[in-house]
Design a protein around this motif. Structure first.
Motif, PDB file in Angstrom:
ATOM      1  N   ILE B  30       0.853  -1.203   0.000  1.00  0.00           N
ATOM      2  CA  ILE B  30       0.000   0.000   0.000  1.00  0.00           C
ATOM      3  C   ILE B  30       0.887   1.249   0.000  1.00  0.00           C
ATOM      4  N   GLY B  31       1.910   1.246   0.858  1.00  0.00           N
ATOM      5  CA  GLY B  31       2.837   2.384   0.919  1.00  0.00           C
ATOM      6  C   GLY B  31       3.499   2.624  -0.426  1.00  0.00           C
ATOM      7  N   ALA B  32       3.878   1.521  -1.086  1.00  0.00           N
ATOM      8  CA  ALA B  32       4.532   1.625  -2.388  1.00  0.00           C
ATOM      9  C   ALA B  32       3.554   2.160  -3.437  1.00  0.00           C
ATOM     10  N   ALA B  33       2.280   1.743  -3.339  1.00  0.00           N
ATOM     11  CA  ALA B  33       1.276   2.193  -4.306  1.00  0.00           C
ATOM     12  C   ALA B  33       1.081   3.704  -4.222  1.00  0.00           C
ATOM     13  N   PHE B  34       1.285   4.278  -3.027  1.00  0.00           N
ATOM     14  CA  PHE B  34       1.180   5.729  -2.848  1.00  0.00           C
ATOM     15  C   PHE B  34       2.516   6.426  -3.134  1.00  0.00           C
ATOM     16  N   GLU B  35       3.430   5.682  -3.736  1.00  0.00           N
ATOM     17  CA  GLU B  35       4.722   6.206  -4.192  1.00  0.00           C
ATOM     18  C   GLU B  35       5.513   6.894  -3.084  1.00  0.00           C
ATOM     19  N   GLN B  36       5.511   6.262  -1.920  1.00  0.00           N
ATOM     20  CA  GLN B  36       6.323   6.750  -0.815  1.00  0.00           C
ATOM     21  C   GLN B  36       7.710   6.107  -0.889  1.00  0.00           C
ATOM     22  N   ASP B  37       8.648   6.671  -0.128  1.00  0.00           N
ATOM     23  CA  ASP B  37      10.002   6.123  -0.078  1.00  0.00           C
ATOM     24  C   ASP B  37      10.022   5.010   0.980  1.00  0.00           C
ATOM     25  N   VAL B  38       9.989   3.766   0.492  1.00  0.00           N
ATOM     26  CA  VAL B  38       9.784   2.625   1.381  1.00  0.00           C
ATOM     27  C   VAL B  38      11.097   1.894   1.667  1.00  0.00           C
ATOM     28  N   THR B  39      11.327   1.638   2.953  1.00  0.00           N
ATOM     29  CA  THR B  39      12.473   0.835   3.387  1.00  0.00           C
ATOM     30  C   THR B  39      11.975  -0.245   4.341  1.00  0.00           C
ATOM     31  N   LEU B  40      12.499  -1.459   4.184  1.00  0.00           N
ATOM     32  CA  LEU B  40      12.124  -2.560   5.069  1.00  0.00           C
ATOM     33  C   LEU B  40      13.329  -2.990   5.890  1.00  0.00           C
ATOM     34  N   ALA B  41      13.063  -3.315   7.163  1.00  0.00           N
ATOM     35  CA  ALA B  41      14.122  -3.874   8.004  1.00  0.00           C
ATOM     36  C   ALA B  41      13.675  -5.243   8.500  1.00  0.00           C
ATOM     37  N   PHE B  42      14.603  -6.173   8.532  1.00  0.00           N
ATOM     38  CA  PHE B  42      14.318  -7.518   9.035  1.00  0.00           C
ATOM     39  C   PHE B  42      15.245  -7.779  10.210  1.00  0.00           C
ATOM     40  N   ILE B  43      14.634  -7.857  11.392  1.00  0.00           N
ATOM     41  CA  ILE B  43      15.370  -7.981  12.649  1.00  0.00           C
ATOM     42  C   ILE B  43      14.829  -9.199  13.398  1.00  0.00           C
ATOM     43  N   ASP B  44      15.630  -9.783  14.271  1.00  0.00           N
ATOM     44  CA  ASP B  44      15.203 -10.929  15.082  1.00  0.00           C
ATOM     45  C   ASP B  44      14.579 -12.003  14.190  1.00  0.00           C
ATOM     46  N   ASP B  45      13.432 -12.580  14.605  1.00  0.00           N
ATOM     47  CA  ASP B  45      12.836 -13.662  13.803  1.00  0.00           C
ATOM     48  C   ASP B  45      12.320 -13.172  12.451  1.00  0.00           C
ATOM     49  N   GLY B  46      12.283 -11.877  12.240  1.00  0.00           N
ATOM     50  CA  GLY B  46      11.867 -11.340  10.941  1.00  0.00           C
ATOM     51  C   GLY B  46      12.751 -11.818   9.806  1.00  0.00           C
ATOM     52  N   VAL B  47      14.016 -12.146  10.106  1.00  0.00           N
ATOM     53  CA  VAL B  47      14.922 -12.600   9.040  1.00  0.00           C
ATOM     54  C   VAL B  47      14.416 -13.900   8.410  1.00  0.00           C
ATOM     55  N   TYR B  48      13.647 -14.678   9.187  1.00  0.00           N
ATOM     56  CA  TYR B  48      13.119 -15.942   8.655  1.00  0.00           C
ATOM     57  C   TYR B  48      12.130 -15.729   7.504  1.00  0.00           C
ATOM     58  N   GLN B  49      11.558 -14.523   7.418  1.00  0.00           N
ATOM     59  CA  GLN B  49      10.602 -14.249   6.336  1.00  0.00           C
ATOM     60  C   GLN B  49      11.257 -14.396   4.972  1.00  0.00           C
ATOM     61  N   LEU B  50      12.571 -14.165   4.920  1.00  0.00           N
ATOM     62  CA  LEU B  50      13.273 -14.137   3.632  1.00  0.00           C
ATOM     63  C   LEU B  50      13.943 -15.457   3.281  1.00  0.00           C
ATOM     64  N   MET B  51      13.692 -16.509   4.075  1.00  0.00           N
ATOM     65  CA  MET B  51      14.326 -17.807   3.800  1.00  0.00           C
ATOM     66  C   MET B  51      13.943 -18.335   2.426  1.00  0.00           C
ATOM     67  N   LYS B  52      14.936 -18.931   1.773  1.00  0.00           N
ATOM     68  CA  LYS B  52      14.723 -19.622   0.484  1.00  0.00           C
ATOM     69  C   LYS B  52      13.838 -20.856   0.668  1.00  0.00           C
ATOM     70  N   ASN B  53      13.342 -21.382  -0.440  1.00  0.00           N
ATOM     71  CA  ASN B  53      12.728 -22.729  -0.500  1.00  0.00           C
ATOM     72  C   ASN B  53      11.523 -22.919   0.412  1.00  0.00           C
ATOM     73  N   GLN B  54      10.760 -21.862   0.672  1.00  0.00           N
ATOM     74  CA  GLN B  54       9.549 -22.049   1.484  1.00  0.00           C
ATOM     75  C   GLN B  54       8.510 -22.794   0.652  1.00  0.00           C
TER      76      GLN B  54
END
Lengths: 102, 135
Positions: B30-54
């Motif tokens: 949604i933020g991207a659709a409104f053309e805002q400057d978007v940055t994501l951070a992955f901390i703690d267990d959040g890093v698991y969101q980016l695991m390969k082979n899900q």
């Protein structure tokens, strides 16, 4: 009394798994499910704790929850046994009681 | 209403066990659709969101990990992963999905979206943001 302990929370987010290890008696089994499966991975800060408990407890991990999270069998700590949902049912029956840590 | 703000999304939860990761993705889009400057951070267990082979067929849930690969097409190109969180979990960048974005100002050159940064670097990035949303 052989007990089956299930843990469904990440050991890095909650202390559930730690409490389970502290209170599980020798001869019991621990089955990691849902976000609990991350604790079964090698080279984490939790690995040493598991390795030292490996002699007294039997560790299982639920395969479908590993697959969902992209965890391959070769990423697991040695000694972990992978079970599917049928295996989960078997474990529940084989043990005298089940403690579902929340 | 044309002001562009810096939106920062902090992801600290593993996928599937709770709905936070999926909800964060929805809000990021949604933020991207409104053309805002978007940055994501992955901390703690959040890093698991980016695991390969899900592969979620066995648990009967939607596998939303391919959505991260589409973020580049929405100009979401800054995904910071905290080094300390990766290391505590025995992970390296090789365990994460290979996420790319194409730079239209540079003949569509492919660039990496994921950048592994230290806590100190991430703290600096976080302090420069206008809006911080935590998941």
């Amino acid at each position: 009394m052989a007990m089956l302990h299930t843990v469904n929370k990440s050991s890095f987010d909650r202390n559930t798994f730690e409490s389970c290890l502290r209170l599980a008696k020798e001869g019991s089994s621990v089955l990691l499910i849902e976000d609990g499966v991350y604790a079964a991975m090698k080279n984490t800060t939790a690995a040493e704790q598991i390795n030292s408990a490996m002699g007294t407890l039997t560790f299982y991990v639920l395969g479908p929850d590993m697959d969902a999270r992209g965890i391959k069998a070769d990423a697991l700590i040695d000694g972990f046994k992978i079970v599917d949902y049928n295996g989960f049912v078997d474990l529940s029956i084989e043990h005298d009681s089940v403690q579902s840590w929340l | 209403m044309s002001t562009i703000k810096k939106f920062f999304y902090v992801n600290r939860k593993a996928p599937y066990g709770t709905v936070y990761a999926l909800e964060s993705l929805e809000v990021v889009l949604i933020g991207a659709a409104f053309e805002q400057d978007v940055t994501l951070a992955f901390i703690d267990d959040g890093v698991y969101q980016l695991m390969k082979n899900q592969s979620t067929a066995g648990i009967g849930m939607k596998n939303f990990s391919p959505t991260y690969k589409a973020l580049g097409d929405y100009d979401v190109t800054k995904l910071y992963v905290e080094k300390e969180s990766l290391e505590a979990r025995g992970l390296t960048i090789d365990d994460l999905m290979d996420l790319k974005w194409e730079d239209e100002d540079d003949d569509w050159a492919e660039n990496d979206s994921i950048r592994v940064v230290t806590s100190a670097e991430l703290a600096d990035i976080m302090s420069e943001q206008d809006v911080v949303l935590s998941f």
